[in-house]
Scaffold this motif. Structure first.
Motif, PDB file in Angstrom:
ATOM      1  N   ARG A  45       0.992  -1.266  -0.022  1.00  0.00           N
ATOM      2  CA  ARG A  45      -0.077   0.163   0.023  1.00  0.00           C
ATOM      3  C   ARG A  45       0.837   1.225   0.065  1.00  0.00           C
ATOM      4  O   ARG A  45       1.819   1.301   0.671  1.00  0.00           O
ATOM      5  CB  ARG A  45      -0.733   0.072   1.348  1.00  0.00           C
ATOM      6  CG  ARG A  45      -1.831  -1.282   1.336  1.00  0.00           C
ATOM      7  CD  ARG A  45      -2.415  -1.764   0.098  1.00  0.00           C
ATOM      8  NE  ARG A  45      -3.359  -0.824  -0.395  1.00  0.00           N
ATOM      9  CZ  ARG A  45      -4.043  -0.962  -1.448  1.00  0.00           C
ATOM     10  NH1 ARG A  45      -3.814  -2.019  -2.450  1.00  0.00           N
ATOM     11  NH2 ARG A  45      -4.915  -0.418  -1.972  1.00  0.00           N
ATOM     12  N   PHE A  47      -6.285   3.648  -0.202  1.00  0.00           N
ATOM     13  CA  PHE A  47      -7.545   2.927   0.250  1.00  0.00           C
ATOM     14  C   PHE A  47      -8.486   2.589  -0.796  1.00  0.00           C
ATOM     15  O   PHE A  47      -9.629   2.034  -0.799  1.00  0.00           O
ATOM     16  CB  PHE A  47      -8.377   3.496   1.586  1.00  0.00           C
ATOM     17  CG  PHE A  47      -7.763   3.460   2.786  1.00  0.00           C
ATOM     18  CD1 PHE A  47      -8.009   2.588   3.702  1.00  0.00           C
ATOM     19  CD2 PHE A  47      -6.721   4.485   3.165  1.00  0.00           C
ATOM     20  CE1 PHE A  47      -7.387   2.531   4.923  1.00  0.00           C
ATOM     21  CE2 PHE A  47      -6.269   4.307   4.220  1.00  0.00           C
ATOM     22  CZ  PHE A  47      -6.448   3.286   5.138  1.00  0.00           C
ATOM     23  N   ALA A  61     -12.693   1.296  -0.466  1.00  0.00           N
ATOM     24  CA  ALA A  61     -12.868   0.035   0.573  1.00  0.00           C
ATOM     25  C   ALA A  61     -13.853   0.149   1.830  1.00  0.00           C
ATOM     26  O   ALA A  61     -14.077  -0.609   2.540  1.00  0.00           O
ATOM     27  CB  ALA A  61     -11.491   0.081   1.345  1.00  0.00           C
ATOM     28  N   TYR A 109     -13.174   1.272   4.494  1.00  0.00           N
ATOM     29  CA  TYR A 109     -12.687   1.482   5.668  1.00  0.00           C
ATOM     30  C   TYR A 109     -13.000   0.473   6.624  1.00  0.00           C
ATOM     31  O   TYR A 109     -12.857   0.484   7.788  1.00  0.00           O
ATOM     32  CB  TYR A 109     -12.469   2.886   6.212  1.00  0.00           C
ATOM     33  CG  TYR A 109     -12.130   3.938   5.126  1.00  0.00           C
ATOM     34  CD1 TYR A 109     -10.861   4.276   4.863  1.00  0.00           C
ATOM     35  CD2 TYR A 109     -12.981   4.293   4.319  1.00  0.00           C
ATOM     36  CE1 TYR A 109     -10.333   4.868   3.774  1.00  0.00           C
ATOM     37  CE2 TYR A 109     -12.782   5.421   3.471  1.00  0.00           C
ATOM     38  CZ  TYR A 109     -11.569   5.557   3.018  1.00  0.00           C
ATOM     39  OH  TYR A 109     -11.169   6.415   2.180  1.00  0.00           O
ATOM     40  N   TRP A 125      -9.318  -3.823   6.064  1.00  0.00           N
ATOM     41  CA  TRP A 125      -9.010  -2.278   5.887  1.00  0.00           C
ATOM     42  C   TRP A 125      -8.845  -1.704   7.277  1.00  0.00           C
ATOM     43  O   TRP A 125      -8.108  -0.808   7.431  1.00  0.00           O
ATOM     44  CB  TRP A 125     -10.017  -1.467   4.994  1.00  0.00           C
ATOM     45  CG  TRP A 125      -9.909  -2.078   3.570  1.00  0.00           C
ATOM     46  CD1 TRP A 125     -10.483  -3.103   2.952  1.00  0.00           C
ATOM     47  CD2 TRP A 125      -8.770  -1.795   2.541  1.00  0.00           C
ATOM     48  NE1 TRP A 125     -10.151  -3.162   1.536  1.00  0.00           N
ATOM     49  CE2 TRP A 125      -9.069  -2.430   1.494  1.00  0.00           C
ATOM     50  CE3 TRP A 125      -7.749  -0.839   2.235  1.00  0.00           C
ATOM     51  CZ2 TRP A 125      -8.421  -2.568   0.289  1.00  0.00           C
ATOM     52  CZ3 TRP A 125      -7.111  -0.717   1.458  1.00  0.00           C
ATOM     53  CH2 TRP A 125      -7.386  -1.684   0.035  1.00  0.00           C
TER      54      TRP A 125
END
Length: 632
Positions: free
Chosen positions: A47, A109, A116, A118, A127
């Motif tokens: 990431r 993200f 995502a 989160y 996530w």
């Protein structure tokens, strides 16, 4: 004469040039994450992140607060700086004193469907874990941050604002202040959610590419992958809560209920209202001219429900549309978001008792999540007392470490969220009382409970634990699994100088034992202050006499058929702090009922408060039960 000096200064400025505005700098980096191993949609474990370091970061040794910014659909970590001029805005805001020097972090993200959201999902990956278990620790380990929740904020845009508020709900121990710019999915809609996506196209899709030209279907694919995932249903990996049959929408009520319970912030609020109350600040905004009126209606409903639950917050409806007031020098990132964090975040090391406890508790949480029993024991004083639910009192760091090593072999802590509700400053001792949620590796459901931590102030000003106790809001199904055989130490005798207090506690404990034996509720109640809080075994806290009296009355009535053959209550140790007295009591009850018999043992912490007339009254009490080993 003063005007002459000013004129000279102006001429010099013109000749020499105005001083250059101090510049921050951007750094890019990557994290190899373990949170996406189970992702079904092919999320890369690497990431990307972008870090804004403020101008004064060049000063050696200085530490800084951090704001994490979560982006809009399809925007990765570069977008705020590449498209919205965030670096220029931050440099100017710091130069103008709009906010102090602050680190700002963005991370990628994005998912193929847009966001995502989160959250942890078996379809897209974990996530939430990536954020709180990997990204935040990485930033704290790599940069000179003020690594406490009081100096850590989170903000976002659209779905990023939703994620920021959700993180504030679920992880107030990580983020102390939250700002959401036009959050989506805040509350109920005017138009049903199932009217947005094209369920026929979703059902026919052989890959996500088949939805790329249908914005709502793509966005709702990201929503369903996050909140209605099915890892065994390729290629989109979700269970839709509705489908189209013969030209009409048919809603699956059970699926829709599960989806809504996990999605809308209004649905989550009842479980997390107390978490939000612990924040240093919560604010969100939305545009009155947003053409998707669901955003306006949902934000208003969310603000109203926050008020209903007594959650302090700022909610502002401005005159703009959707996302047209966010960026630039007149945008809300500059005019509202940065000033909000300037007043809510801590820009210097912790000073107040609450701030110092938050920092100390963050270290404790770190050791719990790492399941490092020895590191955890080092946070205690050598003579500390620890009273976990179902475990007889542990005395000293050797017993405390032995207990947690034994627990680690049975289960590992995978999540722990403490929320302090009260802090009592006794001078050289701080008492923290609160609630927590915890999750272990051997079970899916989380448990909730209450705790009390007694922190001693060391000579260097740091905090170490003198005592702690925690218990759950319900009986655990396997109490034996939370017990380990460690021989109990003998009681610590009170100091000679406290002989009078020792006699006071002995008399009160004798009276308490007699009240249990005779089932005399009123005799137990006389010692409590009117605003006392009693936190009993396997139940929620009882606040004030209006709740304590009926609780103890009902509890006593439930045991009306029992005979108590022997009741003992005694003081294991106590601390005299003048206006306050901390007592560590123990009890043992030998009972018979209906041809059965048994023994109940336990302990706790009592906080006695000295009244205006000098008398001591019981102000706070938390109790736990020991696991009693069955006879052979």
């Amino acid at each position: 004469m003063k005007w002459g000096y000013r004129l000279m200064a102006m001429l010099l400025a013109i000749m020499l040039g105005a001083p250059a505005q101090a510049q921050g700098r951007l750094e890019t980096g990557q994290i190899r994450s373990a949170s996406f191993a189970g992702s079904k949609i092919g999320i890369s474990p690497v990431r990307n992140i972008t870090i804004y370091l403020p101008p004064r970061y060049a000063e050696p040794g200085k530490r800084f607060p951090v704001v994490y910014f979560l982006n809009y659909f399809f925007e990765d970590q570069r977008e705020p700086f590449a498209s919205h001029g965030a670096k220029t805005l931050l440099d100017k805001a710091i130069a103008q004193g709009l906010i102090g020097d602050v680190i700002v972090v963005t991370a990628d993200f994005t998912t193929p469907a847009g966001s995502a959201w989160y959250v942890n999902s078996p379809a897209t990956g974990n996530w939430e874990d990536f954020m709180v278990r990997e990204l935040v620790p990485h930033v704290d380990a790599t940069y000179r941050t003020l690594a406490t929740r009081d100096s850590r904020g989170i903000a976002g845009d659209g779905p990023g604002a939703y994620g920021a508020i959700r993180f504030g709900m679920r992880h107030p121990e990580v983020f102390g202040a939250v700002y959401g710019m036009q959050p989506v999915a805040t509350g109920p809609n005017i138009q049903p959610t199932h009217s947005r996506p094209n369920f026929e196209r979703m059902a026919r899709a052989t890959s996500l590419d088949d939805l790329k030209d249908d914005g709502f279907s793509l966005i709702f694919t990201s929503i369903y992958q996050a909140f209605a995932p099915n890892p065994n249903r390729p290629p989109l990996f979700f269970d839709p809560p509705a489908r189209r049959v013969d030209g009409r929408i048919v809603v699956d009520s059970d699926k829709m209920a599960r989806f809504q319970q996990g999605f809308a912030l209004t649905a989550l609020l009842p479980a997390y209202a107390d978490n939000l109350k612990s924040l240093r600040g919560l604010k969100f905004d939305w545009g009155r001219q947003d053409t998707l009126v669901d955003h306006v209606y949902g934000a208003q409903a969310f603000s109203n429900l926050l008020a209903e639950y007594g959650v302090p917050h700022e909610a502002e409806e401005h005159g703009g549309g959707f996302r047209d007031r966010h960026w630039g020098e007149q945008g809300r990132f500059y005019t509202d978001l940065l000033p909000f964090f300037a007043r809510t975040l801590l820009f210097e090391p912790p000073v107040t008792p609450g701030e110092r406890i938050n920092a100390a508790h963050a270290k404790l949480r770190e050791t719990m999540l790492s399941n490092d029993a020895d590191a955890r024991a080092r946070l205690y004083r050598a003579d500390a007392l620890s009273m976990p639910e179902y475990q007889p009192v542990l005395q000293g760091t050797r017993q405390i470490a032995a207990y947690h090593r034994a627990m680690r072999e049975r289960r590992q802590v995978t999540d722990y969220v403490p929320v302090a509700s009260e802090v009592f400053d006794l001078g050289d001792t701080l008492v923290e009382i609160g609630t927590f949620t915890i999750r272990w590796s051997d079970r899916a459901d989380e448990e909730r409970g209450k705790y009390a931590y007694v922190w001693g102030v060391e000579r260097d000003g740091s905090l170490r634990l003198k005592a702690d106790i925690w218990g759950y809001f319900r009986p655990l199904a396997d109490p034996a699994g939370f017990y380990t055989a460690i021989p109990e130490s003998s009681a610590i005798p009170p100091a000679v100088a406290d002989r009078a207090l020792s006699e006071f506690l002995r008399a009160r404990n004798d009276r308490d034992a007699e009240a249990v034996r005779t089932k005399d509720v009123e005799a137990k109640l006389v010692d409590y202050t009117d605003d006392a809080i009693f936190m009993p075994f396997a139940d929620t806290p009882k606040r004030g006499m209006a709740e304590i009296r009926p609780y103890l009355t009902a509890y006593t009535a439930a045991g009306s058929g029992a005979t108590f053959r022997d009741v003992r209550v005694w003081t294991l140790a106590f601390e005299n702090h003048g206006a306050w007295l901390i007592e560590y009591p123990k009890f043992r009850v030998d009972w018979t009922a209906g041809g059965q018999s048994g023994i109940v043992k336990g302990g706790g912490i009592r906080l006695w408060q000295r009244q205006g007339d000098g008398a001591l009254k019981l102000h706070r009490q938390i109790g736990t039960h020991d696991y009693v080993v069955p006879p052979l």
